[in-house]
Design a protein around this motif. Structure first.
Motif, PDB file in Angstrom:
ATOM      1  N   TYR A 101       0.835  -1.203   0.000  1.00 13.04           N
ATOM      2  CA  TYR A 101       0.000   0.000   0.000  1.00 13.04           C
ATOM      3  C   TYR A 101       0.871   1.255   0.000  1.00 13.04           C
ATOM      4  O   TYR A 101       0.636   2.203  -0.779  1.00 13.04           O
ATOM      5  CB  TYR A 101      -0.918  -0.017   1.217  1.00 13.04           C
ATOM      6  CG  TYR A 101      -1.971   1.069   1.222  1.00 13.04           C
ATOM      7  CD1 TYR A 101      -3.128   0.940   0.474  1.00 13.04           C
ATOM      8  CD2 TYR A 101      -1.810   2.220   2.004  1.00 13.04           C
ATOM      9  CE1 TYR A 101      -4.109   1.921   0.483  1.00 13.04           C
ATOM     10  CE2 TYR A 101      -2.777   3.209   2.022  1.00 13.04           C
ATOM     11  CZ  TYR A 101      -3.924   3.058   1.259  1.00 13.04           C
ATOM     12  OH  TYR A 101      -4.892   4.038   1.272  1.00 13.04           O
ATOM     13  N   ARG A 117      -5.444   7.356   3.339  1.00  7.36           N
ATOM     14  CA  ARG A 117      -6.649   6.520   3.369  1.00  7.36           C
ATOM     15  C   ARG A 117      -7.908   7.344   3.573  1.00  7.36           C
ATOM     16  O   ARG A 117      -8.933   7.135   2.914  1.00  7.36           O
ATOM     17  CB  ARG A 117      -6.503   5.465   4.488  1.00  7.36           C
ATOM     18  CG  ARG A 117      -7.790   4.780   4.951  1.00  7.36           C
ATOM     19  CD  ARG A 117      -8.498   4.032   3.835  1.00  7.36           C
ATOM     20  NE  ARG A 117      -9.696   3.362   4.326  1.00  7.36           N
ATOM     21  CZ  ARG A 117     -10.905   3.892   4.390  1.00  7.36           C
ATOM     22  NH1 ARG A 117     -11.092   5.145   3.983  1.00  7.36           N
ATOM     23  NH2 ARG A 117     -11.934   3.200   4.837  1.00  7.36           N
ATOM     24  N   TRP A 417     -11.607  -2.414   4.916  1.00 12.06           N
ATOM     25  CA  TRP A 417     -13.058  -2.201   4.903  1.00 12.06           C
ATOM     26  C   TRP A 417     -13.334  -0.761   4.484  1.00 12.06           C
ATOM     27  O   TRP A 417     -13.093   0.171   5.229  1.00 12.06           O
ATOM     28  CB  TRP A 417     -13.655  -2.482   6.279  1.00 12.06           C
ATOM     29  CG  TRP A 417     -15.148  -2.507   6.303  1.00 12.06           C
ATOM     30  CD1 TRP A 417     -15.982  -3.035   5.375  1.00 12.06           C
ATOM     31  CD2 TRP A 417     -15.979  -1.977   7.344  1.00 12.06           C
ATOM     32  NE1 TRP A 417     -17.294  -2.887   5.763  1.00 12.06           N
ATOM     33  CE2 TRP A 417     -17.326  -2.230   6.967  1.00 12.06           C
ATOM     34  CE3 TRP A 417     -15.732  -1.314   8.547  1.00 12.06           C
ATOM     35  CZ2 TRP A 417     -18.405  -1.849   7.744  1.00 12.06           C
ATOM     36  CZ3 TRP A 417     -16.807  -0.945   9.341  1.00 12.06           C
ATOM     37  CH2 TRP A 417     -18.131  -1.204   8.938  1.00 12.06           C
ATOM     38  N   ARG A 418     -13.854  -0.601   3.293  1.00 14.14           N
ATOM     39  CA  ARG A 418     -14.028   0.721   2.728  1.00 14.14           C
ATOM     40  C   ARG A 418     -15.053   1.561   3.478  1.00 14.14           C
ATOM     41  O   ARG A 418     -14.965   2.787   3.520  1.00 14.14           O
ATOM     42  CB  ARG A 418     -14.434   0.603   1.261  1.00 14.14           C
ATOM     43  CG  ARG A 418     -14.533   1.955   0.584  1.00 14.14           C
ATOM     44  CD  ARG A 418     -14.840   1.840  -0.898  1.00 14.14           C
ATOM     45  NE  ARG A 418     -14.872   3.171  -1.469  1.00 14.14           N
ATOM     46  CZ  ARG A 418     -14.150   3.567  -2.490  1.00 14.14           C
ATOM     47  NH1 ARG A 418     -13.300   2.725  -3.063  1.00 14.14           N
ATOM     48  NH2 ARG A 418     -14.229   4.796  -2.952  1.00 14.14           N
ATOM     49  N   ARG A 419     -16.037   0.953   4.067  1.00 13.64           N
ATOM     50  CA  ARG A 419     -17.122   1.695   4.712  1.00 13.64           C
ATOM     51  C   ARG A 419     -16.680   2.431   5.971  1.00 13.64           C
ATOM     52  O   ARG A 419     -17.398   3.318   6.439  1.00 13.64           O
ATOM     53  CB  ARG A 419     -18.281   0.754   5.044  1.00 13.64           C
ATOM     54  CG  ARG A 419     -19.121   0.340   3.836  1.00 13.64           C
ATOM     55  CD  ARG A 419     -20.402  -0.325   4.277  1.00 13.64           C
ATOM     56  NE  ARG A 419     -21.230   0.546   5.098  1.00 13.64           N
ATOM     57  CZ  ARG A 419     -22.332   0.157   5.757  1.00 13.64           C
ATOM     58  NH1 ARG A 419     -22.700  -1.115   5.680  1.00 13.64           N
ATOM     59  NH2 ARG A 419     -23.033   1.013   6.466  1.00 13.64           N
ATOM     60  N   ARG A 478     -13.007   7.701  -5.012  1.00  8.14           N
ATOM     61  CA  ARG A 478     -11.806   7.031  -5.486  1.00  8.14           C
ATOM     62  C   ARG A 478     -12.057   5.538  -5.674  1.00  8.14           C
ATOM     63  O   ARG A 478     -12.859   4.934  -4.956  1.00  8.14           O
ATOM     64  CB  ARG A 478     -10.654   7.232  -4.496  1.00  8.14           C
ATOM     65  CG  ARG A 478     -10.179   8.667  -4.373  1.00  8.14           C
ATOM     66  CD  ARG A 478      -9.080   8.791  -3.317  1.00  8.14           C
ATOM     67  NE  ARG A 478      -9.566   8.445  -1.978  1.00  8.14           N
ATOM     68  CZ  ARG A 478      -8.781   8.325  -0.905  1.00  8.14           C
ATOM     69  NH1 ARG A 478      -7.475   8.517  -1.034  1.00  8.14           N
ATOM     70  NH2 ARG A 478      -9.288   8.019   0.275  1.00  8.14           N
ATOM     71  N   PRO A 479     -11.362   4.904  -6.612  1.00  6.67           N
ATOM     72  CA  PRO A 479     -11.508   3.452  -6.785  1.00  6.67           C
ATOM     73  C   PRO A 479     -10.922   2.700  -5.593  1.00  6.67           C
ATOM     74  O   PRO A 479     -10.126   3.244  -4.813  1.00  6.67           O
ATOM     75  CB  PRO A 479     -10.716   3.170  -8.068  1.00  6.67           C
ATOM     76  CG  PRO A 479      -9.738   4.283  -8.170  1.00  6.67           C
ATOM     77  CD  PRO A 479     -10.444   5.495  -7.604  1.00  6.67           C
ATOM     78  N   ASP A 480     -11.298   1.438  -5.451  1.00  5.21           N
ATOM     79  CA  ASP A 480     -10.830   0.636  -4.323  1.00  5.21           C
ATOM     80  C   ASP A 480      -9.305   0.579  -4.250  1.00  5.21           C
ATOM     81  O   ASP A 480      -8.722   0.587  -3.162  1.00  5.21           O
ATOM     82  CB  ASP A 480     -11.377  -0.794  -4.431  1.00  5.21           C
ATOM     83  CG  ASP A 480     -12.855  -0.873  -4.058  1.00  5.21           C
ATOM     84  OD1 ASP A 480     -13.379   0.141  -3.551  1.00  5.21           O
ATOM     85  OD2 ASP A 480     -13.467  -1.929  -4.286  1.00  5.21           O
ATOM     86  N   GLU A 482      -7.219   2.745  -4.786  1.00  4.69           N
ATOM     87  CA  GLU A 482      -6.680   3.974  -4.216  1.00  4.69           C
ATOM     88  C   GLU A 482      -6.916   4.053  -2.718  1.00  4.69           C
ATOM     89  O   GLU A 482      -6.194   4.727  -1.991  1.00  4.69           O
ATOM     90  CB  GLU A 482      -7.318   5.185  -4.910  1.00  4.69           C
ATOM     91  CG  GLU A 482      -6.748   6.529  -4.522  1.00  4.69           C
ATOM     92  CD  GLU A 482      -5.364   6.780  -5.093  1.00  4.69           C
ATOM     93  OE1 GLU A 482      -4.697   7.712  -4.634  1.00  4.69           O
ATOM     94  OE2 GLU A 482      -4.956   6.026  -6.005  1.00  4.69           O
ATOM     95  N   VAL A 483      -7.929   3.330  -2.231  1.00  2.00           N
ATOM     96  CA  VAL A 483      -8.353   3.448  -0.838  1.00  2.00           C
ATOM     97  C   VAL A 483      -7.882   2.267  -0.001  1.00  2.00           C
ATOM     98  O   VAL A 483      -7.419   2.445   1.132  1.00  2.00           O
ATOM     99  CB  VAL A 483      -9.898   3.558  -0.759  1.00  2.00           C
ATOM    100  CG1 VAL A 483     -10.357   3.620   0.699  1.00  2.00           C
ATOM    101  CG2 VAL A 483     -10.388   4.763  -1.538  1.00  2.00           C
ATOM    102  N   LEU A 484      -8.003   1.064  -0.536  1.00  3.46           N
ATOM    103  CA  LEU A 484      -7.782  -0.150   0.239  1.00  3.46           C
ATOM    104  C   LEU A 484      -6.444  -0.798  -0.080  1.00  3.46           C
ATOM    105  O   LEU A 484      -5.849  -0.561  -1.137  1.00  3.46           O
ATOM    106  CB  LEU A 484      -8.915  -1.148  -0.029  1.00  3.46           C
ATOM    107  CG  LEU A 484     -10.336  -0.650   0.268  1.00  3.46           C
ATOM    108  CD1 LEU A 484     -11.346  -1.723  -0.101  1.00  3.46           C
ATOM    109  CD2 LEU A 484     -10.479  -0.252   1.733  1.00  3.46           C
ATOM    110  N   LEU A 486      -5.320  -3.814  -1.281  1.00  5.39           N
ATOM    111  CA  LEU A 486      -5.840  -4.977  -1.976  1.00  5.39           C
ATOM    112  C   LEU A 486      -4.787  -6.070  -2.069  1.00  5.39           C
ATOM    113  O   LEU A 486      -3.583  -5.803  -2.075  1.00  5.39           O
ATOM    114  CB  LEU A 486      -6.308  -4.586  -3.384  1.00  5.39           C
ATOM    115  CG  LEU A 486      -7.407  -3.512  -3.433  1.00  5.39           C
ATOM    116  CD1 LEU A 486      -7.725  -3.164  -4.871  1.00  5.39           C
ATOM    117  CD2 LEU A 486      -8.660  -4.000  -2.714  1.00  5.39           C
TER     118      LEU A 486
END
Length: 508
Positions: A101, A117, A417-419, A478-480, A482-484, A486
């Protein structure tokens, strides 16, 4: 004569320590930037990562505190082995995740990761401030530990005050110039000496004082059985529940501790971290030695109380070994203070240079310089408080580890967890940290036999989940990727952005 010999041995090794730290960056130039200085250019291989991360966990506590806990309490000290081993197992998963990340987005520490994040630069600055409060006591503890060691092995020739200053000067001397890479190089010297000296002591002490392991262990079982079972001797209730809960919360904390993450981010690739997670538990075998020697000291130097119990190991060797051997053992213990102290100072400097001062547009172009200046300032503050108000940071150290544990949901849960919203993460952190302070400073740790940090962490998670489900939603387009964090391969090197050229994420 003994003092002169031991002091000469110690002085020679300190010169070698500074030289190693400075040689680490030979040929790399002074303009390596923040990435080179703070995370070694993300180029450290398995061996350097292994010795560096072992150096962060094998501190002066291993020579002083572990022996002191063994001397005072007995069995409860085994929690160190338990949580470190469990932490390494967690690190097998968490380390590569954080490394990928941070590498993908050009990040250099936990404050940087949090700011990216949640898209809140101020949140990264707040985490930097919280981590500084929790890390400064560790710098002071290492300064104090080194001072005690140096004063003892010099037979009192070097005063505590001068020993404190030496620790600060040697560490600052190489870490400001060479950063994480210099700490890794010095860790190699430290590990050679640690393995050699503890390997010698584990054979020497039982043979010299007890005529072998059989008589030694028989005497412990016959005369000190309460040291061998929980809750130990006069431990104040550190029983089975405390042991399990402390192992859980500390193993979670150690994988997101700022110094551990610095080690992760310095790795050349994720496989180096996975191999490191498999090899590090072998290093824990060495921790049995000071614990065992603490028990041996019960018979050789009985009656140690208070802070003197932390000198149990050195009391065994100072009067029975030649001065040069005492000096070498003292150097190993001193380096066990210097290496983690260097990484603590470097991490504080990186967080402030990147997430606090570096977040100011006018200062953003000189992040490495600000980081180096903060390193000196952090060490100087810890040194000054060691001289003038030693109990100030010692009292803060009571909540350091349990306080850092409250960052686990914000960092780890937030990356999978994106939420989880910034509002929920901050709410959980505030509630958890406040509860830790109330329980620890109120004398309620352990609480019902449980580690107060785990109680606070459980409430932290509950609050974070409740605010996520019931509170305002965070609109993040932002797409996943970029945030999580993965579970996929990071982009090719040429697609990655150097950390020194990435501006702090804009607030939305």
């Amino acid at each position: 004569m003994n003092a002169a010999v031991a002091t000469a041995v110690f002085g020679g090794f300190m010169v070698l320590t500074v030289a190693l730290g400075l040689l680490a960056v030979r040929g790399r130039g002074a303009g390596g930037g923040l990435t080179e200085w703070s995370v070694g250019g993300r180029s450290l291989g398995t061996v350097f990562i292994w010795v560096l991360m072992a150096g962060e966990s094998y501190t002066s506590f291993s020579y002083l505190g572990a022996a002191g806990w063994g001397y005072n309490f007995g069995a409860p000290v085994l929690y160190v082995l338990a949580y470190m081993s469990c932490g390494y197992a967690l690190g097998y998963v968490v380390g590569p995740m954080l490394w990928a990340y941070a590498r993908r987005h050009g990040l250099v520490g936990i404050s940087d990761i949090v700011a990216h994040r949640y898209r809140r630069p101020w949140l990264g600055a707040a985490v930097a401030l919280l981590a500084t409060v929790c890390l400064l006591p560790y710098i002071q503890l290492q300064i104090t530990g080194m001072g005690v060691v140096v004063s003892t092995i010099s037979y009192g020739a070097i005063s505590l005050n001068w020993a404190y200053f030496l620790g600060f000067a040697v560490t600052t001397g190489f870490v400001v110039v060479s950063g994480l890479r210099g700490s890794a190089w010095v860790s190699v010297l430290k590990d050679i000496l640690v393995i050699a000296t503890l390997g010698f002591l584990v054979v020497y002490v039982p043979l010299h004082y007890f005529d072998g392991y059989g008589p030694f262990l028989h005497r412990i079982v016959a005369e000190k059985p309460q040291w061998l079972t929980f809750p130990g001797h006069a431990s104040g209730g550190l029983g089975h529940v405390w042991f399990v809960t402390t192992t859980v919360v500390n193993s979670l904390t150690v994988v997101i501790f700022p110094t551990t993450v610095a080690g992760y981010l310095g790795a050349r690739n994720a496989d180096a971290l996975r191999r490191n997670a498999m090899y590090l538990p072998f290093y824990n075998v060495l921790l049995f030695v000071p614990m065992l020697l603490g028990l041996a000291a019960l018979f050789v130097v009985p009656g140690l109380t208070g802070a003197d119990s932390n000198l149990a190991l050195f009391k065994l060797v100072v009067d029975s070994l030649p001065a040069w051997a005492v000096g070498v053992i003292g150097v190993a213990a001193a380096l066990s203070s210097i290496v983690p102290m260097a990484v603590f100072m470097l991490v504080i400097g990186t967080m402030w240079g990147r997430s606090v001062l570096g977040a100011v547009p006018r200062l953003a172009s000189r992040q490495k310089l600000w980081s180096q200046l903060v390193v000196v300032a952090a060490g100087a503050v810890a040194l000054l408080l060691t001289y003038t108000a030693p109990n100030t940071l010692v009292r803060l150290s009571l909540i350091s580890y349990e306080g850092m544990a409250q960052l686990v949901p914000m960092l780890l849960l937030g990356l999978v967890w994106r939420r989880l919203t910034w509002c929920a993460a901050v709410s959980g952190l505030l509630v958890g940290f406040a509860l830790v302070c109330v329980l620890v400073f109120g004398g309620h740790d352990p609480l019902w036999g449980m580690n107060a940090g785990l109680v606070a962490l459980a409430l932290n998670v509950v609050v974070a989940l409740a605010v996520t489900w019931l509170g305002p939603r965070d609109a993040d387009g932002r797409p996943d990727a970029e945030v999580l964090a993965l579970d996929d391969e990071f982009p090719r090197d040429e697609a990655l952005v150097p950390a020194d050229r990435v501006s702090p994420p804009a607030s939305s």
